[in-house]
Design an enzyme around this catalytic site. Structure first.
Site, mmCIF file in Angstrom:
data_model
loop_
_atom_site.group_PDB
_atom_site.id
_atom_site.type_symbol
_atom_site.label_atom_id
_atom_site.label_comp_id
_atom_site.label_asym_id
_atom_site.label_seq_id
_atom_site.Cartn_x
_atom_site.Cartn_y
_atom_site.Cartn_z
ATOM 1 N N GLY A 175 -1.902 4.245 1.682
ATOM 2 C CA GLY A 175 -1.141 4.389 0.642
ATOM 3 C C GLY A 175 -1.933 4.838 -0.862
ATOM 4 N N SER A 222 4.028 -8.670 -5.788
ATOM 5 C CA SER A 222 4.301 -7.053 -5.876
ATOM 6 C C SER A 222 5.241 -6.629 -6.581
ATOM 7 C CB SER A 222 4.321 -6.687 -4.168
ATOM 8 O OG SER A 222 5.543 -7.536 -3.727
ATOM 9 N N SER A 281 -29.000 15.345 14.029
ATOM 10 C CA SER A 281 -30.269 15.762 14.638
ATOM 11 C C SER A 281 -30.111 16.200 15.962
ATOM 12 C CB SER A 281 -31.504 14.638 14.495
ATOM 13 O OG SER A 281 -31.108 13.847 15.283
ATOM 14 N N GLU A 328 6.616 -6.545 11.677
ATOM 15 C CA GLU A 328 7.282 -7.962 12.114
ATOM 16 C C GLU A 328 8.184 -8.437 11.318
ATOM 17 O OE1 GLU A 328 3.427 -9.030 10.071
ATOM 18 O OE2 GLU A 328 4.147 -7.455 11.290
ATOM 19 N N SER A 388 0.721 -1.196 -0.104
ATOM 20 C CA SER A 388 0.195 -0.021 0.048
ATOM 21 C C SER A 388 0.797 1.271 -0.093
ATOM 22 C CB SER A 388 -1.077 0.107 1.138
ATOM 23 O OG SER A 388 -1.704 1.151 1.221
ATOM 24 N N ASP A 425 0.866 6.269 17.876
ATOM 25 C CA ASP A 425 0.364 5.639 16.698
ATOM 26 C C ASP A 425 -0.406 4.289 17.332
ATOM 27 O OD1 ASP A 425 0.200 5.421 13.579
ATOM 28 O OD2 ASP A 425 0.741 3.346 14.366
ATOM 29 N N HIS A 458 6.936 4.091 9.764
ATOM 30 C CA HIS A 458 6.408 4.163 11.171
ATOM 31 C C HIS A 458 7.740 3.702 12.241
ATOM 32 C CE1 HIS A 458 4.226 2.864 14.710
ATOM 33 N NE2 HIS A 458 4.059 1.639 14.507
ATOM 34 N N GLU A 503 -4.523 3.217 17.548
ATOM 35 C CA GLU A 503 -4.949 2.094 16.805
ATOM 36 C C GLU A 503 -5.704 1.109 17.834
ATOM 37 O OE1 GLU A 503 -1.433 1.508 13.762
ATOM 38 O OE2 GLU A 503 -1.251 0.355 15.578
#
Length: 332
Positions: free
Chosen positions: A134, A53, A252, A84, A27, A191, A108, A195
């Site tokens: 991404g 990929s 509302s 990982e 991504s 972060d 990250h 999450e």
């Protein structure tokens, strides 16, 4: 107020004679690579032979090579793999090629902050983290706009780490929207907390609890799905566009009154105390250790939970309902 940088604060010049190696073409990887390429920067994609990929990257007009070859040839190496996977790939295929003056980047801070990567002292280490998926990074770039990003410097061996980071952010379009200074510690810990406590863990648990409460009270599962899951996007879009005030202005009076008078009965002092405990576990490294051990054991808990969650009634009900929603993007 943190410093925020824009296009006028950055330049691509420092990247013009450099090669950027993107490790991973998922991504974020595809978005960074294509945006940099369109910005006139030389890009290499690190992948393994026969990788789907990697084949996609080739079809997108990018040069693809094994990770160790890309790490050797590149001046700047951006790791855009799942957290990982960082340690193994870094130790075996990237670290041997980190000569003095090179730049190692991540999007990250997990692997750097929690010691899964311990870089040599004579290289620059920094983070450029777009605050969006991404596909948004790519689409907004092609539209002449950009997704905001975070910039953090972990090591500044050459004295040019910030200049390189801002140039990279410029190349992927982030400086069009603003690049905010932070640290690896702050980005990683906030972060993970967001999450776990709100965006993924908190929201998923709240949705399921609401759904189960209505169904157990005798209401139709389809009604419970619409009220507790489907409409989440409608509310989140309003919040995204203009904050909580915009959401409350748009709903509302009945919904607004219910917001004020009932929400705090769910998110109590006990809930906030648990949030603080979750944050403490992140800060002290307990979550990181748990996650690392889980993956070293081949993810048995995550595998079992994925099966359990997939079998939840809300998934079957939602699948049936969404099959008739022709406006939804069917791409997985």
């Amino acid at each position: 107020m943190p410093k925020i940088y824009y296009e006028s604060d950055s330049s691509l010049d420092i990247l013009k004679d450099k090669t950027v190696g993107i490790i991973g073409y998922g991504s974020q990887g595809h978005a960074h690579a294509l945006n940099l390429k369109d910005s006139g920067i030389k890009v290499l994609i690190g992948s393994y032979e026969g990788s789907p990929s990697g084949e996609k990257a080739k079809s997108d007009g990018l040069e693809v090579a094994p990770v160790d070859e890309v790490a050797k040839k590149s001046d700047i190496i951006m790791i855009l793999l799942a957290d990982e996977k960082h340690n193994n790939i870094y130790e075996k295929q990237i670290k041997p090629h980190l000569k003095a003056g090179k730049t190692l980047m991540v999007a990250h801070g997990f692997s750097i902050h929690f010691g899964q990567i311990v870089p040599p002292k004579d290289i620059d280490v920094l983070m450029v983290a777009p605050k969006g998926p991404g596909h948004r990074v790519r689409v907004t770039y092609t539209q002449g706009a950009g997704v905001p990003a975070l910039l953090a410097i972990y090591q500044n061996a050459t004295g040019k780490a910030q200049e390189i980071g801002l140039a990279y952010a410029h190349g992927i379009g982030a400086t069009r929207a603003g690049v905010m200074e932070t640290s690896f510690k702050e980005e990683t810990e906030t972060d993970l907390f967001g999450e776990q406590a709100v965006l993924c863990g908190g929201l998923s648990a709240l949705i399921k609890a609401g759904y189960e409460t209505l169904v157990e009270a005798g209401y139709q599962p389809e009604m419970a799905y619409f009220e507790c899951l489907h409409e989440v996007k409608l509310i989140v879009d309003l919040i995204y566009e203009g904050g909580l005030a915009n959401m409350r202005h748009s709903i509302s009076n009945t919904a607004e009154y219910g917001d004020y008078t009932r929400g705090e009965r769910l998110i109590t002092d006990e809930t906030k105390a648990e949030m603080k405990e979750i944050l403490k576990e992140i800060q002290e490294g307990k979550f990181a250790r748990d996650f690392i051990l889980e993956n070293q054991a081949n993810a048995p808990y995550m595998t079992s939970r994925r099966r359990l969650e997939a079998a939840h009634e809300i998934e079957a009900v939602g699948k049936d309902l969404r099959s008739n929603m022709k406006f939804l993007d069917k791409k997985k």
